[in-house]
Scaffold this motif. Sequence first.
Motif, PDB file in Angstrom:
ATOM      1  N   ALA A 136       0.839  -1.216   0.000  1.00 46.69           N
ATOM      2  CA  ALA A 136       0.000   0.000   0.000  1.00 46.69           C
ATOM      3  C   ALA A 136       0.865   1.253   0.000  1.00 46.69           C
ATOM      4  CB  ALA A 136      -0.916  -0.014   1.224  1.00 46.69           C
ATOM      5  N   LYS A 137       1.956   1.223   0.773  1.00 46.49           N
ATOM      6  CA  LYS A 137       2.841   2.395   0.846  1.00 46.49           C
ATOM      7  C   LYS A 137       3.550   2.616  -0.498  1.00 46.49           C
ATOM      8  CE  LYS A 137       3.193   4.183   4.477  1.00 46.49           C
ATOM      9  NZ  LYS A 137       2.317   5.215   5.053  1.00 46.49           N
ATOM     10  N   ILE A 138       3.930   1.506  -1.130  1.00 44.09           N
ATOM     11  CA  ILE A 138       4.608   1.621  -2.437  1.00 44.09           C
ATOM     12  C   ILE A 138       3.636   2.170  -3.487  1.00 44.09           C
ATOM     13  CG2 ILE A 138       5.605   0.284  -4.356  1.00 44.09           C
ATOM     14  CD1 ILE A 138       6.778  -1.619  -2.165  1.00 44.09           C
ATOM     15  N   ALA A 139       2.405   1.653  -3.491  1.00 44.43           N
ATOM     16  CA  ALA A 139       1.405   2.106  -4.480  1.00 44.43           C
ATOM     17  C   ALA A 139       1.150   3.605  -4.318  1.00 44.43           C
ATOM     18  CB  ALA A 139       0.105   1.317  -4.307  1.00 44.43           C
ATOM     19  N   THR A 140       1.027   4.067  -3.096  1.00 48.52           N
ATOM     20  CA  THR A 140       0.757   5.499  -2.865  1.00 48.52           C
ATOM     21  C   THR A 140       1.955   6.354  -3.290  1.00 48.52           C
ATOM     22  OG1 THR A 140      -0.634   4.896  -0.966  1.00 48.52           O
ATOM     23  CG2 THR A 140       0.040   7.207  -1.137  1.00 48.52           C
ATOM     24  N   LEU A 143       1.974   6.486  -7.022  1.00 49.16           N
ATOM     25  CA  LEU A 143       0.894   7.369  -7.515  1.00 49.16           C
ATOM     26  C   LEU A 143       1.356   8.825  -7.460  1.00 49.16           C
ATOM     27  CD1 LEU A 143      -2.036   7.849  -8.433  1.00 49.16           C
ATOM     28  CD2 LEU A 143      -2.710   7.811  -5.994  1.00 49.16           C
ATOM     29  N   CYS A 144       1.999   9.207  -6.350  1.00 49.35           N
ATOM     30  CA  CYS A 144       2.528  10.580  -6.212  1.00 49.35           C
ATOM     31  C   CYS A 144       3.530  10.866  -7.326  1.00 49.35           C
ATOM     32  CB  CYS A 144       3.214  10.746  -4.856  1.00 49.35           C
ATOM     33  SG  CYS A 144       2.090  10.735  -3.454  1.00 49.35           S
ATOM     34  N   ASP A 145       4.392   9.902  -7.563  1.00 45.30           N
ATOM     35  CA  ASP A 145       5.447  10.055  -8.574  1.00 45.30           C
ATOM     36  C   ASP A 145       4.851  10.207  -9.982  1.00 45.30           C
ATOM     37  OD1 ASP A 145       8.236   8.079  -9.694  1.00 45.30           O
ATOM     38  OD2 ASP A 145       8.173  10.166  -9.022  1.00 45.30           O
ATOM     39  N   TYR A 146       3.876   9.364 -10.307  1.00 45.16           N
ATOM     40  CA  TYR A 146       3.251   9.402 -11.648  1.00 45.16           C
ATOM     41  C   TYR A 146       2.547  10.744 -11.873  1.00 45.16           C
ATOM     42  CZ  TYR A 146       3.719   4.263 -11.295  1.00 45.16           C
ATOM     43  OH  TYR A 146       4.208   2.977 -11.114  1.00 45.16           O
ATOM     44  N   ILE A 147       1.825  11.214 -10.840  1.00 46.89           N
ATOM     45  CA  ILE A 147       1.102  12.484 -10.991  1.00 46.89           C
ATOM     46  C   ILE A 147       2.107  13.621 -11.242  1.00 46.89           C
ATOM     47  CG2 ILE A 147      -0.204  14.237  -9.695  1.00 46.89           C
ATOM     48  CD1 ILE A 147      -1.746  11.872  -8.389  1.00 46.89           C
ATOM     49  N   SER A 148       3.202  13.627 -10.468  1.00 46.33           N
ATOM     50  CA  SER A 148       4.192  14.715 -10.589  1.00 46.33           C
ATOM     51  C   SER A 148       4.885  14.678 -11.949  1.00 46.33           C
ATOM     52  CB  SER A 148       5.236  14.604  -9.478  1.00 46.33           C
ATOM     53  OG  SER A 148       4.605  14.576  -8.219  1.00 46.33           O
ATOM     54  N   LYS A 149       5.055  13.471 -12.509  1.00 48.64           N
ATOM     55  CA  LYS A 149       5.707  13.374 -13.822  1.00 48.64           C
ATOM     56  C   LYS A 149       4.737  13.758 -14.941  1.00 48.64           C
ATOM     57  CE  LYS A 149       9.623  10.331 -13.041  1.00 48.64           C
ATOM     58  NZ  LYS A 149       9.512   9.825 -11.642  1.00 48.64           N
ATOM     59  N   GLU A 150       3.469  13.365 -14.761  1.00 51.12           N
ATOM     60  CA  GLU A 150       2.444  13.622 -15.806  1.00 51.12           C
ATOM     61  C   GLU A 150       2.103  15.117 -15.858  1.00 51.12           C
ATOM     62  OE1 GLU A 150      -0.775  10.394 -16.091  1.00 51.12           O
ATOM     63  OE2 GLU A 150      -1.854  12.159 -15.304  1.00 51.12           O
ATOM     64  N   SER A 151       1.999  15.723 -14.674  1.00 46.03           N
ATOM     65  CA  SER A 151       1.638  17.159 -14.620  1.00 46.03           C
ATOM     66  C   SER A 151       2.583  17.867 -13.650  1.00 46.03           C
ATOM     67  CB  SER A 151       0.199  17.329 -14.105  1.00 46.03           C
ATOM     68  OG  SER A 151      -0.623  16.292 -14.567  1.00 46.03           O
ATOM     69  N   PRO A 152       3.751  18.325 -14.131  1.00 45.35           N
ATOM     70  CA  PRO A 152       4.807  18.867 -13.252  1.00 45.35           C
ATOM     71  C   PRO A 152       4.373  20.029 -12.363  1.00 45.35           C
ATOM     72  CG  PRO A 152       5.640  18.522 -15.485  1.00 45.35           C
ATOM     73  CD  PRO A 152       4.160  18.303 -15.546  1.00 45.35           C
ATOM     74  N   TYR A 154       2.025  19.816 -10.494  1.00 46.23           N
ATOM     75  CA  TYR A 154       1.693  19.119  -9.240  1.00 46.23           C
ATOM     76  C   TYR A 154       2.978  18.471  -8.734  1.00 46.23           C
ATOM     77  CZ  TYR A 154      -3.259  19.598 -10.340  1.00 46.23           C
ATOM     78  OH  TYR A 154      -4.502  20.106 -10.604  1.00 46.23           O
ATOM     79  N   GLN A 155       3.413  18.804  -7.538  1.00 48.42           N
ATOM     80  CA  GLN A 155       4.606  18.190  -6.959  1.00 48.42           C
ATOM     81  C   GLN A 155       4.198  17.406  -5.707  1.00 48.42           C
ATOM     82  OE1 GLN A 155       7.916  17.924  -8.005  1.00 48.42           O
ATOM     83  NE2 GLN A 155       6.809  18.424  -9.891  1.00 48.42           N
ATOM     84  N   TYR A 156       4.082  16.072  -5.864  1.00 53.88           N
ATOM     85  CA  TYR A 156       3.683  15.204  -4.770  1.00 53.88           C
ATOM     86  C   TYR A 156       4.894  14.351  -4.393  1.00 53.88           C
ATOM     87  CZ  TYR A 156      -1.220  16.474  -5.729  1.00 53.88           C
ATOM     88  OH  TYR A 156      -2.400  17.143  -5.887  1.00 53.88           O
ATOM     89  N   LYS A 157       5.449  14.602  -3.172  1.00 57.05           N
ATOM     90  CA  LYS A 157       6.740  14.019  -2.817  1.00 57.05           C
ATOM     91  C   LYS A 157       6.588  13.057  -1.634  1.00 57.05           C
ATOM     92  CE  LYS A 157       9.090  18.105  -4.613  1.00 57.05           C
ATOM     93  NZ  LYS A 157      10.147  19.158  -4.402  1.00 57.05           N
ATOM     94  N   THR A 158       7.471  12.071  -1.549  1.00 54.72           N
ATOM     95  CA  THR A 158       7.377  11.048  -0.494  1.00 54.72           C
ATOM     96  C   THR A 158       8.617  11.051   0.390  1.00 54.72           C
ATOM     97  OG1 THR A 158       5.922   9.600  -1.802  1.00 54.72           O
ATOM     98  CG2 THR A 158       7.207   8.554  -0.049  1.00 54.72           C
TER      99      THR A 158
END
Length: 308
Positions: A136-140, A143-152, A154-158
Amino acid sequence: MKRVLLTGGTGMVGRNVAEHAAAADYELIAPDSRELDLRNQSAVDSYLLKLQPDIVIHAAGRVGGIQANIREPVVFLLDNLDMGRNIVGAARNAGVKRLINLGSSCMYPRETHNPIPEDAVLTGALEPTNEGYALAKIATARLCDYISKESPEYQYKTLLPCNLFGRHDKFDPRHSHMVPAIIHKLHQAKLSDAPQVDIWGDGTARREFMYSGDLADCIWQAVDRFDNLPSMMNVGLGHDLTVNEYYRAAADVIGYQGEFVHDLTKPVGMRQKMVDVSRASAWGWQAKTSIVEGLRLTYQYYIQEISK
Ligand SMILES: NC(=O)C1=CN([C@@H]2O[C@H](COP(=O)(O)OP(=O)(O)OC[C@H]3O[C@@H](n4cnc5c(N)ncnc54)[C@H](OP(=O)(O)O)[C@@H]3O)[C@@H](O)[C@H]2O)C=CC1
Ligand SMILES: C[C@H]1O[C@H](OP(=O)(O)OP(=O)(O)OC[C@H]2O[C@@H](n3cnc4c(=O)[nH]c(N)nc43)[C@H](O)[C@@H]2O)[C@@H](O)[C@@H](O)C1=O
Protein backbone atom coordinates in the motif's frame (compact mmCIF):
# COMPACT_ATOMS: atom_id res chain seq x y z
CA MET A 1 -0.66 32.40 6.06
CA LYS A 2 -0.31 29.06 4.25
CA ARG A 3 -3.11 26.56 4.85
CA VAL A 4 -1.80 23.07 5.65
CA LEU A 5 -4.01 19.98 5.71
CA LEU A 6 -2.48 17.35 8.03
CA THR A 7 -3.95 13.84 7.94
CA GLY A 8 -3.23 11.56 10.91
CA GLY A 9 -3.20 14.50 13.32
CA THR A 10 -4.18 12.31 16.29
CA GLY A 11 -1.38 9.82 15.66
CA MET A 12 2.20 9.79 16.90
CA VAL A 13 3.70 11.54 13.86
CA GLY A 14 0.73 13.88 13.48
CA ARG A 15 0.79 15.02 17.10
CA ASN A 16 4.55 15.64 16.92
CA VAL A 17 3.99 17.70 13.75
CA ALA A 18 1.23 19.71 15.44
CA GLU A 19 3.35 20.22 18.60
CA HIS A 20 6.40 21.47 16.66
CA ALA A 21 7.12 25.21 16.98
CA ALA A 22 6.95 25.67 13.20
CA ALA A 23 3.23 24.80 13.24
CA ALA A 24 2.52 28.30 14.57
CA ASP A 25 3.59 29.80 11.23
CA TYR A 26 0.80 28.02 9.33
CA GLU A 27 -2.96 27.59 9.35
CA LEU A 28 -2.97 23.91 10.35
CA ILE A 29 -6.15 21.91 9.70
CA ALA A 30 -6.07 18.36 11.13
CA PRO A 31 -9.40 16.50 10.97
CA ASP A 32 -9.51 13.23 12.90
CA SER A 33 -10.99 10.04 11.45
CA ARG A 34 -14.42 10.78 12.92
CA GLU A 35 -14.56 14.11 11.05
CA LEU A 36 -13.00 12.69 7.88
CA ASP A 37 -12.66 8.93 7.31
CA LEU A 38 -10.01 8.83 4.59
CA ARG A 39 -11.39 5.52 3.33
CA ASN A 40 -14.50 7.37 2.15
CA GLN A 41 -13.53 8.68 -1.29
CA SER A 42 -16.46 11.04 -1.86
CA ALA A 43 -16.07 12.57 1.61
CA VAL A 44 -12.37 13.16 0.99
CA ASP A 45 -13.02 14.64 -2.46
CA SER A 46 -15.58 17.14 -1.18
CA TYR A 47 -13.47 17.99 1.88
CA LEU A 48 -10.43 18.91 -0.26
CA LEU A 49 -12.53 20.87 -2.80
CA LYS A 50 -13.99 22.92 0.04
CA LEU A 51 -10.79 23.37 2.12
CA GLN A 52 -8.44 24.23 -0.78
CA PRO A 53 -5.21 23.76 1.27
CA ASP A 54 -1.90 25.08 -0.05
CA ILE A 55 -0.21 21.80 0.88
CA VAL A 56 -1.22 18.37 2.23
CA ILE A 57 0.88 16.39 4.73
CA HIS A 58 -0.37 12.80 4.58
CA ALA A 59 0.56 11.24 7.93
CA ALA A 60 -2.52 9.05 8.43
CA GLY A 61 -2.20 5.31 8.21
CA ARG A 62 -3.13 1.94 9.63
CA VAL A 63 0.17 1.42 11.45
CA GLY A 64 1.45 -1.21 13.85
CA GLY A 65 4.36 -3.40 14.85
CA ILE A 66 5.37 -6.72 13.40
CA GLN A 67 2.76 -8.78 15.27
CA ALA A 68 -0.13 -6.47 14.26
CA ASN A 69 1.01 -6.63 10.64
CA ILE A 70 1.17 -10.44 10.72
CA ARG A 71 -2.28 -10.60 12.32
CA GLU A 72 -4.12 -8.25 9.93
CA PRO A 73 -2.52 -8.02 6.46
CA VAL A 74 -5.89 -7.40 4.76
CA VAL A 75 -6.75 -4.27 6.76
CA PHE A 76 -3.14 -3.02 6.59
CA LEU A 77 -3.26 -3.34 2.81
CA LEU A 78 -6.77 -2.06 2.20
CA ASP A 79 -6.90 0.82 4.70
CA ASN A 80 -3.54 2.24 3.64
CA LEU A 81 -4.32 1.72 -0.05
CA ASP A 82 -7.73 3.42 0.27
CA MET A 83 -6.37 6.30 2.37
CA GLY A 84 -3.43 6.85 0.05
CA ARG A 85 -5.34 6.82 -3.22
CA ASN A 86 -8.18 8.90 -1.78
CA ILE A 87 -6.08 11.72 -0.33
CA VAL A 88 -3.68 11.91 -3.29
CA GLY A 89 -6.52 11.68 -5.85
CA ALA A 90 -8.62 14.25 -4.02
CA ALA A 91 -5.68 16.66 -3.76
CA ARG A 92 -5.12 16.47 -7.52
CA ASN A 93 -8.87 16.85 -8.27
CA ALA A 94 -8.99 19.91 -6.01
CA GLY A 95 -5.96 21.44 -7.74
CA VAL A 96 -3.68 21.22 -4.66
CA LYS A 97 -0.17 21.62 -6.07
CA ARG A 98 1.95 20.35 -3.14
CA LEU A 99 1.71 17.15 -1.11
CA ILE A 100 4.08 15.38 1.28
CA ASN A 101 3.34 11.65 1.53
CA LEU A 102 4.77 9.52 4.35
CA GLY A 103 6.14 6.22 3.13
CA SER A 104 8.17 3.83 5.29
CA SER A 105 11.43 1.89 5.32
CA CYS A 106 9.19 -1.18 5.12
CA MET A 107 8.82 -0.40 1.42
CA TYR A 108 12.34 -1.73 0.80
CA PRO A 109 13.15 -5.33 -0.21
CA ARG A 110 13.79 -7.88 2.55
CA GLU A 111 17.25 -8.67 1.21
CA THR A 112 19.08 -5.59 0.05
CA HIS A 113 22.32 -3.70 0.65
CA ASN A 114 22.30 -1.54 3.80
CA PRO A 115 22.18 1.43 4.13
CA ILE A 116 19.27 1.36 1.69
CA PRO A 117 19.04 4.10 -1.00
CA GLU A 118 15.70 5.46 -2.25
CA ASP A 119 15.99 3.78 -5.66
CA ALA A 120 15.95 0.32 -4.03
CA VAL A 121 12.13 0.35 -3.95
CA LEU A 122 10.69 -2.56 -6.02
CA THR A 123 14.13 -4.11 -6.65
CA GLY A 124 13.35 -7.27 -4.66
CA ALA A 125 10.82 -9.32 -2.69
CA LEU A 126 9.25 -7.59 0.32
CA GLU A 127 9.44 -8.66 3.97
CA PRO A 128 6.51 -11.13 4.36
CA THR A 129 5.58 -9.95 7.88
CA ASN A 130 4.50 -6.52 6.62
CA GLU A 131 3.99 -7.09 2.87
CA GLY A 132 0.40 -5.83 2.78
CA TYR A 133 1.31 -2.56 4.47
CA ALA A 134 4.40 -2.16 2.27
CA LEU A 135 2.44 -2.77 -0.96
CA ALA A 136 0.00 0.00 0.00
CA LYS A 137 2.84 2.40 0.85
CA ILE A 138 4.61 1.62 -2.44
CA ALA A 139 1.40 2.11 -4.48
CA THR A 140 0.76 5.50 -2.86
CA ALA A 141 4.37 6.64 -3.38
CA ARG A 142 4.25 5.57 -7.03
CA LEU A 143 0.89 7.37 -7.51
CA CYS A 144 2.53 10.58 -6.21
CA ASP A 145 5.45 10.06 -8.57
CA TYR A 146 3.25 9.40 -11.65
CA ILE A 147 1.10 12.48 -10.99
CA SER A 148 4.19 14.72 -10.59
CA LYS A 149 5.71 13.37 -13.82
CA GLU A 150 2.44 13.62 -15.81
CA SER A 151 1.64 17.16 -14.62
CA PRO A 152 4.81 18.87 -13.25
CA GLU A 153 2.78 21.74 -11.80
CA TYR A 154 1.69 19.12 -9.24
CA GLN A 155 4.61 18.19 -6.96
CA TYR A 156 3.68 15.20 -4.77
CA LYS A 157 6.74 14.02 -2.82
CA THR A 158 7.38 11.05 -0.49
CA LEU A 159 9.43 10.92 2.69
CA LEU A 160 10.54 7.42 3.76
CA PRO A 161 11.12 7.39 7.53
CA CYS A 162 12.97 4.60 9.31
CA ASN A 163 11.28 3.06 12.38
CA LEU A 164 10.01 5.72 14.76
CA PHE A 165 9.31 6.13 18.47
CA GLY A 166 8.47 9.00 20.81
CA ARG A 167 5.73 10.96 22.52
CA HIS A 168 2.19 9.85 21.55
CA ASP A 169 3.42 6.39 20.45
CA LYS A 170 1.31 3.23 20.89
CA PHE A 171 2.44 1.29 23.98
CA ASP A 172 -0.13 -1.54 23.87
CA PRO A 173 1.96 -4.67 23.11
CA ARG A 174 -0.77 -5.93 20.74
CA HIS A 175 -0.10 -3.04 18.34
CA SER A 176 3.22 -1.48 19.30
CA HIS A 177 6.58 -1.37 17.62
CA MET A 178 9.65 -2.60 19.42
CA VAL A 179 10.76 0.55 21.32
CA PRO A 180 7.40 1.42 22.92
CA ALA A 181 6.96 -2.28 23.70
CA ILE A 182 10.35 -2.34 25.45
CA ILE A 183 9.50 0.77 27.50
CA HIS A 184 6.16 -0.73 28.56
CA LYS A 185 7.61 -4.17 29.38
CA LEU A 186 10.64 -2.90 31.33
CA HIS A 187 8.61 -0.36 33.29
CA GLN A 188 6.05 -2.99 34.27
CA ALA A 189 8.88 -5.44 35.14
CA LYS A 190 10.53 -2.80 37.31
CA LEU A 191 7.26 -2.08 39.14
CA SER A 192 6.57 -5.78 39.73
CA ASP A 193 10.22 -6.59 40.44
CA ALA A 194 10.10 -9.27 37.72
CA PRO A 195 13.41 -11.17 37.52
CA GLN A 196 13.42 -11.32 33.68
CA VAL A 197 11.94 -9.83 30.51
CA ASP A 198 11.39 -11.54 27.14
CA ILE A 199 13.18 -10.32 24.01
CA TRP A 200 11.51 -11.43 20.76
CA GLY A 201 13.92 -13.51 18.67
CA ASP A 202 17.64 -13.87 19.38
CA GLY A 203 18.09 -10.10 19.59
CA THR A 204 20.63 -9.88 16.77
CA ALA A 205 18.23 -8.21 14.26
CA ARG A 206 19.19 -4.60 13.67
CA ARG A 207 16.84 -1.59 13.62
CA GLU A 208 17.11 2.14 13.09
CA PHE A 209 14.65 3.88 15.43
CA MET A 210 14.48 7.68 15.13
CA TYR A 211 12.80 10.02 17.62
CA SER A 212 9.51 11.25 16.13
CA GLY A 213 10.18 14.85 17.14
CA ASP A 214 13.00 14.81 14.60
CA LEU A 215 10.70 13.55 11.84
CA ALA A 216 8.31 16.40 12.67
CA ASP A 217 11.22 18.82 12.29
CA CYS A 218 12.08 17.34 8.88
CA ILE A 219 8.45 17.55 7.76
CA TRP A 220 8.20 21.26 8.60
CA GLN A 221 11.51 21.90 6.82
CA ALA A 222 10.05 20.04 3.85
CA VAL A 223 7.03 22.37 3.89
CA ASP A 224 9.30 25.39 4.19
CA ARG A 225 11.87 24.31 1.58
CA PHE A 226 9.50 22.29 -0.59
CA ASP A 227 10.83 23.35 -4.01
CA ASN A 228 14.28 21.78 -3.55
CA LEU A 229 13.00 18.80 -1.54
CA PRO A 230 13.85 15.57 -3.43
CA SER A 231 10.78 13.71 -4.78
CA MET A 232 11.74 10.65 -2.68
CA MET A 233 13.83 11.10 0.46
CA ASN A 234 14.78 8.75 3.31
CA VAL A 235 14.56 10.22 6.80
CA GLY A 236 16.66 8.44 9.41
CA LEU A 237 19.61 8.44 11.79
CA GLY A 238 22.24 6.88 9.54
CA HIS A 239 23.09 4.26 12.16
CA ASP A 240 21.32 1.33 13.86
CA LEU A 241 21.52 -0.94 16.89
CA THR A 242 20.72 -4.58 17.54
CA VAL A 243 17.48 -5.42 19.32
CA ASN A 244 19.57 -6.53 22.32
CA GLU A 245 21.30 -3.13 22.42
CA TYR A 246 17.91 -1.32 22.48
CA TYR A 247 16.81 -3.44 25.47
CA ARG A 248 20.05 -2.69 27.33
CA ALA A 249 19.89 1.04 26.57
CA ALA A 250 16.24 1.17 27.72
CA ALA A 251 17.08 -0.81 30.89
CA ASP A 252 19.69 1.83 31.79
CA VAL A 253 17.21 4.69 31.19
CA ILE A 254 14.38 2.97 33.10
CA GLY A 255 16.57 1.48 35.83
CA TYR A 256 15.54 -2.13 35.26
CA GLN A 257 18.18 -4.54 36.57
CA GLY A 258 16.68 -7.95 35.75
CA GLU A 259 17.74 -10.47 33.13
CA PHE A 260 16.69 -10.91 29.49
CA VAL A 261 15.42 -14.14 27.98
CA HIS A 262 15.16 -14.67 24.19
CA ASP A 263 11.80 -15.99 22.98
CA LEU A 264 12.74 -17.67 19.70
CA THR A 265 9.07 -18.42 18.90
CA LYS A 266 8.43 -14.71 18.18
CA PRO A 267 8.70 -13.15 14.66
CA VAL A 268 11.79 -11.06 13.90
CA GLY A 269 11.11 -9.60 10.43
CA MET A 270 13.99 -8.09 8.43
CA ARG A 271 17.55 -8.72 9.61
CA GLN A 272 18.40 -5.06 9.07
CA LYS A 273 16.49 -2.04 7.74
CA MET A 274 18.77 1.02 7.83
CA VAL A 275 18.05 3.81 5.35
CA ASP A 276 20.72 5.74 3.42
CA VAL A 277 20.49 9.35 4.63
CA SER A 278 22.95 10.92 2.16
CA ARG A 279 20.14 12.51 0.09
CA ALA A 280 18.67 14.13 3.24
CA SER A 281 22.14 15.34 4.35
CA ALA A 282 22.73 16.85 0.90
CA TRP A 283 19.32 18.57 1.15
CA GLY A 284 20.45 19.99 4.51
CA TRP A 285 18.67 17.96 7.19
CA GLN A 286 20.01 15.63 9.88
CA ALA A 287 18.38 14.07 12.93
CA LYS A 288 19.41 15.78 16.18
CA THR A 289 18.11 13.47 18.95
CA SER A 290 20.26 10.51 19.99
CA ILE A 291 18.58 7.16 20.63
CA VAL A 292 19.34 7.36 24.38
CA GLU A 293 18.00 10.94 24.65
CA GLY A 294 14.93 9.84 22.68
CA LEU A 295 14.43 6.93 25.08
CA ARG A 296 14.68 9.31 28.04
CA LEU A 297 12.13 11.74 26.57
CA THR A 298 9.76 8.92 25.60
CA TYR A 299 10.00 7.26 29.02
CA GLN A 300 9.22 10.66 30.62
CA TYR A 301 6.09 10.89 28.41
CA TYR A 302 5.15 7.26 29.21
CA ILE A 303 5.39 7.93 32.98
CA GLN A 304 3.43 11.18 32.78
CA GLU A 305 0.74 10.21 30.27
CA ILE A 306 0.45 6.43 29.96
CA SER A 307 1.36 4.64 33.16
CA LYS A 308 -0.51 7.01 35.53
N1 LIG B 1 5.49 4.47 13.56
C1 LIG B 1 6.51 4.14 12.79
O1 LIG B 1 7.46 3.47 13.22
C2 LIG B 1 6.54 4.58 11.35
C3 LIG B 1 5.45 5.23 10.77
N2 LIG B 1 5.54 5.61 9.45
C4 LIG B 1 4.40 6.27 8.79
O2 LIG B 1 4.09 7.49 9.49
C5 LIG B 1 2.69 7.74 9.40
C6 LIG B 1 2.13 7.95 10.80
O3 LIG B 1 2.45 6.83 11.58
P1 LIG B 1 2.10 6.88 13.16
O4 LIG B 1 1.90 8.29 13.59
O5 LIG B 1 3.13 6.04 13.84
O6 LIG B 1 0.69 6.13 13.20
P2 LIG B 1 -0.41 6.14 14.35
O7 LIG B 1 -1.04 4.79 14.35
O8 LIG B 1 0.15 6.70 15.62
O9 LIG B 1 -1.48 7.22 13.79
C7 LIG B 1 -2.22 6.91 12.65
C8 LIG B 1 -3.10 8.09 12.34
O10 LIG B 1 -3.86 7.80 11.16
C9 LIG B 1 -5.22 8.05 11.44
N3 LIG B 1 -6.11 7.17 10.69
C10 LIG B 1 -6.11 5.81 10.67
N4 LIG B 1 -7.13 5.37 9.90
C11 LIG B 1 -7.78 6.48 9.44
C12 LIG B 1 -8.90 6.69 8.60
N5 LIG B 1 -9.60 5.67 8.10
N6 LIG B 1 -9.28 7.96 8.33
C13 LIG B 1 -8.60 9.00 8.85
N7 LIG B 1 -7.51 8.89 9.66
C14 LIG B 1 -7.12 7.62 9.93
C15 LIG B 1 -5.37 7.81 12.93
O11 LIG B 1 -6.53 8.46 13.38
P3 LIG B 1 -7.48 7.73 14.46
O12 LIG B 1 -6.67 7.65 15.70
O13 LIG B 1 -8.68 8.62 14.55
O14 LIG B 1 -7.78 6.36 13.88
C16 LIG B 1 -4.09 8.41 13.45
O15 LIG B 1 -4.24 9.80 13.57
C17 LIG B 1 2.08 6.55 8.66
O16 LIG B 1 1.94 6.87 7.29
C18 LIG B 1 3.13 5.46 8.83
O17 LIG B 1 3.09 4.55 7.74
C19 LIG B 1 6.64 5.36 8.68
C20 LIG B 1 7.73 4.72 9.23
C21 LIG B 1 7.76 4.29 10.59
C1 LIG C 1 8.16 0.75 11.14
C2 LIG C 1 8.17 -0.36 10.11
O1 LIG C 1 8.64 -1.58 10.67
C3 LIG C 1 7.73 -2.49 11.18
O2 LIG C 1 8.42 -3.74 11.16
P1 LIG C 1 9.48 -4.06 12.31
O3 LIG C 1 10.58 -3.06 12.32
O4 LIG C 1 9.88 -5.50 12.17
O5 LIG C 1 8.55 -3.88 13.59
P2 LIG C 1 8.79 -3.97 15.16
O6 LIG C 1 9.28 -2.62 15.63
O7 LIG C 1 7.52 -4.50 15.74
O8 LIG C 1 9.96 -5.07 15.41
C4 LIG C 1 11.29 -4.71 15.27
C5 LIG C 1 12.16 -5.83 15.79
O9 LIG C 1 12.07 -5.84 17.23
C6 LIG C 1 11.94 -7.17 17.68
N1 LIG C 1 11.32 -7.16 19.01
C7 LIG C 1 11.93 -7.60 20.15
N2 LIG C 1 11.08 -7.50 21.20
C8 LIG C 1 9.92 -6.97 20.70
C9 LIG C 1 8.67 -6.64 21.32
O10 LIG C 1 8.43 -6.85 22.53
N3 LIG C 1 7.71 -6.07 20.50
C10 LIG C 1 7.94 -5.85 19.17
N4 LIG C 1 6.96 -5.28 18.42
N5 LIG C 1 9.12 -6.18 18.54
C11 LIG C 1 10.08 -6.74 19.32
C12 LIG C 1 11.10 -7.83 16.58
O11 LIG C 1 11.23 -9.24 16.66
C13 LIG C 1 11.73 -7.24 15.34
O12 LIG C 1 12.89 -7.98 14.99
C14 LIG C 1 6.47 -2.71 10.37
O13 LIG C 1 5.58 -3.47 11.20
C15 LIG C 1 5.86 -1.39 9.97
O14 LIG C 1 5.15 -0.79 11.05
C16 LIG C 1 6.84 -0.38 9.53
O15 LIG C 1 6.49 0.56 8.82
